[in-house]
Write a protein that holds these residues in place. Structure first.
Motif, PDB file in Angstrom:
ATOM      1  N   VAL A 253      40.244  49.022  20.445  1.00  0.00           N
ATOM      2  CA  VAL A 253      40.251  48.807  19.000  1.00  0.00           C
ATOM      3  C   VAL A 253      38.901  48.251  18.571  1.00  0.00           C
ATOM      4  CG1 VAL A 253      41.321  47.549  17.087  1.00  0.00           C
ATOM      5  CG2 VAL A 253      42.715  48.352  18.995  1.00  0.00           C
ATOM      6  N   ALA A 254      38.321  48.840  17.553  1.00  0.00           N
ATOM      7  CA  ALA A 254      37.087  48.319  16.970  1.00  0.00           C
ATOM      8  C   ALA A 254      37.435  47.537  15.709  1.00  0.00           C
ATOM      9  CB  ALA A 254      36.110  49.450  16.638  1.00  0.00           C
ATOM     10  N   LEU A 255      36.820  46.380  15.548  1.00  0.00           N
ATOM     11  CA  LEU A 255      37.011  45.546  14.352  1.00  0.00           C
ATOM     12  C   LEU A 255      35.648  45.314  13.721  1.00  0.00           C
ATOM     13  CD1 LEU A 255      39.437  42.806  15.740  1.00  0.00           C
ATOM     14  CD2 LEU A 255      40.054  44.777  14.338  1.00  0.00           C
ATOM     15  N   SER A 256      35.494  45.693  12.466  1.00  0.00           N
ATOM     16  CA  SER A 256      34.254  45.396  11.766  1.00  0.00           C
ATOM     17  C   SER A 256      34.221  43.911  11.407  1.00  0.00           C
ATOM     18  CB  SER A 256      34.134  46.243  10.495  1.00  0.00           C
ATOM     19  OG  SER A 256      35.044  45.780   9.500  1.00  0.00           O
TER      20      SER A 256
ATOM     21  N   GLN B 279      23.043  51.892  18.091  1.00  0.00           N
ATOM     22  CA  GLN B 279      22.833  52.672  19.306  1.00  0.00           C
ATOM     23  C   GLN B 279      23.994  52.511  20.277  1.00  0.00           C
ATOM     24  OE1 GLN B 279      19.092  51.829  21.207  1.00  0.00           O
ATOM     25  NE2 GLN B 279      19.442  53.249  22.893  1.00  0.00           N
ATOM     26  N   LEU B 280      24.452  51.274  20.464  1.00  0.00           N
ATOM     27  CA  LEU B 280      25.585  51.051  21.362  1.00  0.00           C
ATOM     28  C   LEU B 280      26.853  51.697  20.819  1.00  0.00           C
ATOM     29  CD1 LEU B 280      27.013  49.747  23.769  1.00  0.00           C
ATOM     30  CD2 LEU B 280      27.291  47.686  22.381  1.00  0.00           C
ATOM     31  N   ILE B 281      27.128  51.498  19.548  1.00  0.00           N
ATOM     32  CA  ILE B 281      28.363  52.011  18.959  1.00  0.00           C
ATOM     33  C   ILE B 281      28.441  53.529  19.084  1.00  0.00           C
ATOM     34  CG2 ILE B 281      29.631  52.292  16.782  1.00  0.00           C
ATOM     35  CD1 ILE B 281      28.505  49.493  16.002  1.00  0.00           C
ATOM     36  N   ARG B 282      27.311  54.218  18.941  1.00  0.00           N
ATOM     37  CA  ARG B 282      27.307  55.686  19.018  1.00  0.00           C
ATOM     38  C   ARG B 282      27.704  56.205  20.399  1.00  0.00           C
ATOM     39  NH1 ARG B 282      22.111  55.149  16.299  1.00  0.00           N
ATOM     40  NH2 ARG B 282      22.419  55.396  14.049  1.00  0.00           N
ATOM     41  N   THR B 283      27.629  55.358  21.423  1.00  0.00           N
ATOM     42  CA  THR B 283      28.013  55.793  22.770  1.00  0.00           C
ATOM     43  C   THR B 283      29.493  55.574  23.052  1.00  0.00           C
ATOM     44  OG1 THR B 283      27.589  53.643  23.855  1.00  0.00           O
ATOM     45  CG2 THR B 283      25.704  55.134  23.573  1.00  0.00           C
ATOM     46  N   LEU B 284      30.225  54.964  22.131  1.00  0.00           N
ATOM     47  CA  LEU B 284      31.609  54.571  22.380  1.00  0.00           C
ATOM     48  C   LEU B 284      32.608  55.548  21.776  1.00  0.00           C
ATOM     49  CD1 LEU B 284      31.277  50.766  21.573  1.00  0.00           C
ATOM     50  CD2 LEU B 284      31.049  51.880  23.800  1.00  0.00           C
ATOM     51  N   HIS B 285      33.822  55.488  22.321  1.00  0.00           N
ATOM     52  CA  HIS B 285      34.956  56.243  21.787  1.00  0.00           C
ATOM     53  C   HIS B 285      36.123  55.264  21.687  1.00  0.00           C
ATOM     54  CE1 HIS B 285      32.788  60.005  22.470  1.00  0.00           C
ATOM     55  NE2 HIS B 285      32.441  59.492  23.647  1.00  0.00           N
ATOM     56  N   VAL B 286      36.525  54.939  20.474  1.00  0.00           N
ATOM     57  CA  VAL B 286      37.599  53.963  20.287  1.00  0.00           C
ATOM     58  C   VAL B 286      38.823  54.639  19.687  1.00  0.00           C
ATOM     59  CG1 VAL B 286      35.919  52.112  20.002  1.00  0.00           C
ATOM     60  CG2 VAL B 286      36.859  53.219  17.984  1.00  0.00           C
TER      61      VAL B 286
ATOM     62  N   ALA C 266      28.409  54.168  11.834  1.00  0.00           N
ATOM     63  CA  ALA C 266      28.493  54.392  13.274  1.00  0.00           C
ATOM     64  C   ALA C 266      29.887  54.051  13.800  1.00  0.00           C
ATOM     65  CB  ALA C 266      27.429  53.559  13.992  1.00  0.00           C
ATOM     66  N   LEU C 267      30.484  52.968  13.303  1.00  0.00           N
ATOM     67  CA  LEU C 267      31.835  52.596  13.720  1.00  0.00           C
ATOM     68  C   LEU C 267      32.845  53.685  13.351  1.00  0.00           C
ATOM     69  CD1 LEU C 267      31.835  48.811  12.731  1.00  0.00           C
ATOM     70  CD2 LEU C 267      32.163  49.702  15.046  1.00  0.00           C
ATOM     71  N   ILE C 268      32.742  54.206  12.147  1.00  0.00           N
ATOM     72  CA  ILE C 268      33.670  55.256  11.711  1.00  0.00           C
ATOM     73  C   ILE C 268      33.517  56.498  12.580  1.00  0.00           C
ATOM     74  CG2 ILE C 268      34.205  56.835   9.814  1.00  0.00           C
ATOM     75  CD1 ILE C 268      33.485  54.527   7.888  1.00  0.00           C
ATOM     76  N   ALA C 269      32.270  56.860  12.897  1.00  0.00           N
ATOM     77  CA  ALA C 269      32.022  58.054  13.715  1.00  0.00           C
ATOM     78  C   ALA C 269      32.576  57.902  15.128  1.00  0.00           C
ATOM     79  CB  ALA C 269      30.525  58.345  13.760  1.00  0.00           C
ATOM     80  N   SER C 270      32.664  56.664  15.613  1.00  0.00           N
ATOM     81  CA  SER C 270      33.126  56.429  16.985  1.00  0.00           C
ATOM     82  C   SER C 270      34.638  56.421  17.108  1.00  0.00           C
ATOM     83  CB  SER C 270      32.583  55.083  17.494  1.00  0.00           C
ATOM     84  OG  SER C 270      33.300  53.995  16.910  1.00  0.00           O
ATOM     85  N   ALA C 271      35.352  56.359  15.980  1.00  0.00           N
ATOM     86  CA  ALA C 271      36.791  56.104  16.007  1.00  0.00           C
ATOM     87  C   ALA C 271      37.625  57.370  15.851  1.00  0.00           C
ATOM     88  CB  ALA C 271      37.160  55.116  14.907  1.00  0.00           C
ATOM     89  N   ARG C 272      38.699  57.416  16.606  1.00  0.00           N
ATOM     90  CA  ARG C 272      39.652  58.521  16.451  1.00  0.00           C
ATOM     91  C   ARG C 272      40.445  58.363  15.153  1.00  0.00           C
ATOM     92  NH1 ARG C 272      44.833  59.065  18.238  1.00  0.00           N
ATOM     93  NH2 ARG C 272      44.701  57.104  19.400  1.00  0.00           N
TER      94      ARG C 272
END
Length: 268
Positions: free
Chosen positions: A102-105, A170-177, A206-212
């Protein structure tokens, strides 16, 4: 303290004069100045907004036609709509599944969500919030058996204790949440999700792009507030959680645009 017997029209004229002189006012300052309730001041600002004289922003108002670039600090924001934020956090936490990522802004409402995730087993929390990181670290130090694993993004801190900038992005773009729970400074039908901080807008993208799946938690005071930078249209929101003090027209606009609208009872 000003005379509490001022008529509404007189009070609103003084508010408008102050906005024209300084560019912005805060609800808390007006409550103290006029010796009236928070709701009275908010009604005054709503009336001035309907007249087109001012533009409502989070925690106050600015001159009409201005995009909000004022960002209150974390402590100031945490004192606003506390009970309602708790209700939103409860609803958001119910969407979190054990074993998920889970990602939390950053933000006070997402901080409230984080406090409700401490008992979720095998959870991994990705966040750009220093306050949420502090909460999870403190829980681990207290010896809790179930504490989410933490991944802090890094970056440069903002006034609201958000880590933003190229390093964070940069880090967030490598993640899949699995799930992103996102707080916002403001939201409107035309501008979508907004923030007064340009770097934070980029990190939120970037957070939105990483999230399902993206879930927005925003109480009714955020509606109609337009920050300096838009970072997503409402069509990118899978679930929008708000409270029942949101006007009917706003509810209709959201229901027609987002994937799912969840309305919880506002705190009295």
């Amino acid at each position: 303290m000003a005379d509490q017997t001022l008529f509404a029209a007189q009070r609103r004229a003084l508010i408008l004069e102050e906005i024209r002189r300084t560019g912005a006012v805060r609800v808390a300052d007006l409550v103290t100045e006029f010796g009236v309730s928070d709701m009275t001041v908010r009604r005054d600002l709503e009336a001035l907004t309907r007249q087109g004289a001012v533009q409502k922003v989070h925690g106050g108002a600015v001159a009409a036609g201005s995009a909000s670039s004022f960002e209150p600090g974390f402590t100031a924001k945490s004192e606003l709509e506390e009970g309602t934020k708790a209700a939103l956090a409860d609803a958001a936490a119910r969407l979190v599944e054990p074993g998920s990522v889970v990602a939390l802004s950053a933000g006070t409402t997402t901080y409230a969500v984080a406090s409700r995730l401490l008992e979720v087993p095998q959870l991994t929390v990705v966040t750009n919030s220093l306050r949420i990181a502090d909460l999870l670290w403190a829980a681990e130090s207290d010896g809790r058996e179930t504490v989410p694993s933490l991944l802090l993004t890094g970056g440069s801190p903002t006034r609201s204790a958000a880590l933003v900038g190229a390093l964070a992005d940069q880090l967030i773009r490598t993640l899949h949440v699995d799930l992103l729970i996102l707080g916002v400074h403001g939201v409107s039908e035309q501008a979508g999700l907004t923030t007064p901080n340009l770097a934070e807008a980029q990190t939120n993208r970037a957070l939105i792009a990483s999230a399902r799946r993206t879930v927005v938690v925003a109480d009714h005071t955020k509606w109609g507030v337009v920050g300096l930078s838009s970072f997503a249209p409402l069509t990118e929101v899978d679930c929008f959680i708000t409270d029942d003090a949101l006007p009917a027209a706003a509810r209709t606009a959201l229901a027609d645009t987002v994937g799912e609208l969840v309305v919880v009872p506002a705190a009295s």
